[in-house]
Design a protein around this motif. Sequence first.
Motif, PDB file in Angstrom:
ATOM      1  N   ALA A 110      -6.923  13.497  -6.842  1.00 53.51           N
ATOM      2  CA  ALA A 110      -7.161  13.157  -8.051  1.00 53.51           C
ATOM      3  C   ALA A 110      -7.722  11.511  -8.230  1.00 53.51           C
ATOM      4  O   ALA A 110      -7.840  11.168  -9.237  1.00 53.51           O
ATOM      5  CB  ALA A 110      -6.248  13.454  -9.156  1.00 53.51           C
ATOM      6  N   ALA A 111      -7.050  10.874  -7.123  1.00 55.02           N
ATOM      7  CA  ALA A 111      -6.908   9.434  -7.288  1.00 55.02           C
ATOM      8  C   ALA A 111      -8.463   8.901  -7.309  1.00 55.02           C
ATOM      9  O   ALA A 111      -9.699   9.523  -7.014  1.00 55.02           O
ATOM     10  CB  ALA A 111      -6.633   8.825  -6.175  1.00 55.02           C
ATOM     11  N   ARG A 112      -8.827   7.960  -8.249  1.00 53.88           N
ATOM     12  CA  ARG A 112      -9.937   7.369  -8.572  1.00 53.88           C
ATOM     13  C   ARG A 112     -10.143   6.086  -7.865  1.00 53.88           C
ATOM     14  O   ARG A 112     -11.450   5.534  -7.863  1.00 53.88           O
ATOM     15  CB  ARG A 112     -10.308   7.325 -10.094  1.00 53.88           C
ATOM     16  CG  ARG A 112     -10.241   8.684 -10.800  1.00 53.88           C
ATOM     17  CD  ARG A 112     -10.679   8.672 -12.229  1.00 53.88           C
ATOM     18  NE  ARG A 112     -11.329   9.567 -12.696  1.00 53.88           N
ATOM     19  CZ  ARG A 112     -12.644  10.001 -12.585  1.00 53.88           C
ATOM     20  NH1 ARG A 112     -13.171   9.915 -11.544  1.00 53.88           N
ATOM     21  NH2 ARG A 112     -13.077  11.094 -13.320  1.00 53.88           N
ATOM     22  N   SER A 113      -9.146   5.445  -7.105  1.00 53.86           N
ATOM     23  CA  SER A 113      -9.416   4.052  -6.704  1.00 53.86           C
ATOM     24  C   SER A 113      -8.698   4.020  -5.565  1.00 53.86           C
ATOM     25  O   SER A 113      -7.564   4.739  -5.238  1.00 53.86           O
ATOM     26  CB  SER A 113      -8.912   3.086  -7.881  1.00 53.86           C
ATOM     27  OG  SER A 113      -7.709   2.967  -7.971  1.00 53.86           O
ATOM     28  N   ALA A 114      -9.132   2.871  -4.770  1.00 58.95           N
ATOM     29  CA  ALA A 114      -8.330   2.708  -3.492  1.00 58.95           C
ATOM     30  C   ALA A 114      -6.879   2.202  -3.700  1.00 58.95           C
ATOM     31  O   ALA A 114      -5.994   2.549  -2.985  1.00 58.95           O
ATOM     32  CB  ALA A 114      -8.928   1.761  -2.581  1.00 58.95           C
ATOM     33  N   ALA A 115      -6.883   1.582  -4.874  1.00 54.85           N
ATOM     34  CA  ALA A 115      -5.490   1.104  -5.364  1.00 54.85           C
ATOM     35  C   ALA A 115      -4.545   2.258  -5.321  1.00 54.85           C
ATOM     36  O   ALA A 115      -3.322   1.979  -5.060  1.00 54.85           O
ATOM     37  CB  ALA A 115      -5.541   0.065  -6.507  1.00 54.85           C
ATOM     38  N   GLN A 116      -5.070   3.070  -6.066  1.00 60.23           N
ATOM     39  CA  GLN A 116      -4.150   4.328  -6.351  1.00 60.23           C
ATOM     40  C   GLN A 116      -3.882   5.193  -5.106  1.00 60.23           C
ATOM     41  O   GLN A 116      -2.590   5.590  -5.047  1.00 60.23           O
ATOM     42  CB  GLN A 116      -4.836   5.535  -7.132  1.00 60.23           C
ATOM     43  CG  GLN A 116      -5.050   4.933  -8.675  1.00 60.23           C
ATOM     44  CD  GLN A 116      -5.910   5.910  -9.446  1.00 60.23           C
ATOM     45  OE1 GLN A 116      -6.846   6.740  -9.008  1.00 60.23           O
ATOM     46  NE2 GLN A 116      -5.736   5.851 -10.841  1.00 60.23           N
ATOM     47  N   LEU A 117      -4.837   5.173  -4.130  1.00 61.92           N
ATOM     48  CA  LEU A 117      -4.387   5.814  -2.661  1.00 61.92           C
ATOM     49  C   LEU A 117      -3.241   5.039  -2.177  1.00 61.92           C
ATOM     50  O   LEU A 117      -2.350   5.265  -1.613  1.00 61.92           O
ATOM     51  CB  LEU A 117      -5.517   5.704  -1.865  1.00 61.92           C
ATOM     52  CG  LEU A 117      -6.571   6.958  -2.387  1.00 61.92           C
ATOM     53  CD1 LEU A 117      -7.520   6.896  -1.576  1.00 61.92           C
ATOM     54  CD2 LEU A 117      -5.850   8.251  -2.358  1.00 61.92           C
ATOM     55  N   SER A 118      -3.519   3.522  -2.169  1.00 66.79           N
ATOM     56  CA  SER A 118      -2.596   2.710  -1.607  1.00 66.79           C
ATOM     57  C   SER A 118      -0.974   2.927  -2.097  1.00 66.79           C
ATOM     58  O   SER A 118      -0.333   2.774  -1.396  1.00 66.79           O
ATOM     59  CB  SER A 118      -2.940   1.184  -1.837  1.00 66.79           C
ATOM     60  OG  SER A 118      -4.330   0.978  -1.072  1.00 66.79           O
ATOM     61  N   GLU A 119      -0.915   3.016  -3.360  1.00 64.86           N
ATOM     62  CA  GLU A 119       0.406   3.122  -3.993  1.00 64.86           C
ATOM     63  C   GLU A 119       1.053   4.437  -3.497  1.00 64.86           C
ATOM     64  O   GLU A 119       2.335   4.536  -3.341  1.00 64.86           O
ATOM     65  CB  GLU A 119       0.209   3.307  -5.630  1.00 64.86           C
ATOM     66  CG  GLU A 119      -0.199   1.960  -6.373  1.00 64.86           C
ATOM     67  CD  GLU A 119      -0.570   2.236  -7.760  1.00 64.86           C
ATOM     68  OE1 GLU A 119       0.007   3.277  -8.291  1.00 64.86           O
ATOM     69  OE2 GLU A 119      -0.960   1.380  -8.509  1.00 64.86           O
ATOM     70  N   LEU A 120       0.184   5.446  -3.154  1.00 63.08           N
ATOM     71  CA  LEU A 120       0.839   6.880  -2.832  1.00 63.08           C
ATOM     72  C   LEU A 120       1.332   6.586  -1.074  1.00 63.08           C
ATOM     73  O   LEU A 120       2.225   7.538  -0.803  1.00 63.08           O
ATOM     74  CB  LEU A 120      -0.169   7.683  -2.733  1.00 63.08           C
ATOM     75  CG  LEU A 120      -0.659   8.182  -4.215  1.00 63.08           C
ATOM     76  CD1 LEU A 120      -1.912   9.023  -4.184  1.00 63.08           C
ATOM     77  CD2 LEU A 120       0.416   8.692  -5.096  1.00 63.08           C
ATOM     78  N   THR A 121       0.754   5.730  -0.545  1.00 62.19           N
ATOM     79  CA  THR A 121       1.136   5.696   0.744  1.00 62.19           C
ATOM     80  C   THR A 121       2.014   4.076   1.221  1.00 62.19           C
ATOM     81  O   THR A 121       2.284   4.090   2.377  1.00 62.19           O
ATOM     82  CB  THR A 121      -0.226   5.656   1.610  1.00 62.19           C
ATOM     83  OG1 THR A 121      -1.201   4.766   1.267  1.00 62.19           O
ATOM     84  CG2 THR A 121      -0.884   7.154   1.468  1.00 62.19           C
ATOM     85  N   ALA A 122       2.176   3.430   0.135  1.00 63.84           N
ATOM     86  CA  ALA A 122       2.744   2.293   0.654  1.00 63.84           C
ATOM     87  C   ALA A 122       4.087   2.308   1.161  1.00 63.84           C
ATOM     88  O   ALA A 122       4.350   1.321   2.084  1.00 63.84           O
ATOM     89  CB  ALA A 122       2.941   1.382  -0.949  1.00 63.84           C
TER      90      ALA A 122
END
Length: 189
Positions: free
Chosen positions: A55-67
Amino acid sequence: MADNRPVTTSQFHPQPAPRVTDAQRDRALKVLRDGAAEGRLSHETFIRRMELALAARSAAQLSELTADLPQEGALSRVVFGSVRAVSGFTVKMRRAWQAERLPKLLLPGPDLRGALRIGRDQGNGLRLSHDTVSRCHAELSFEDGVWVLRDLGSTNGTSVNGQRVTGAAVVRDGDHVSFGSMVFRVAVS
């Protein structure tokens, strides 16, 4: 005191964040799968993060999930990719080598009347004396110009080219068939 600075439209309409590409999403999903496989994520956390990644809309959201998960660098990708390629090649070589060494199952001529029963029982047309073969394991028949193999409810199963037979399967010259743990290469006369 009045503010006399000019008002820009960007103050009212902020620029949208760039959309997530399929490649970015795939990389994030791979990191999450690897993290779950390595035991770094519980099943519930893995499922929740996968849903959020989709459901992520930005690369920042994806980065938060895998940080909090380790990610492969460019060198690691090259090294692991090379190892996977070599490993895949050796598996293919082993299969090719084993295929030539498999005993042949020479099919009877198409004038076969009825079905050829296969199993441990002495009354079968093809008797296989092995513990993993059922007494009445399978049957082979020539129907409409093709050979058809049926499993007869065997305990250890029948397979064609590694796929378990449920019901019936067509067999052709060169196919690998197994009855329990006995494997043959089909040869048509």
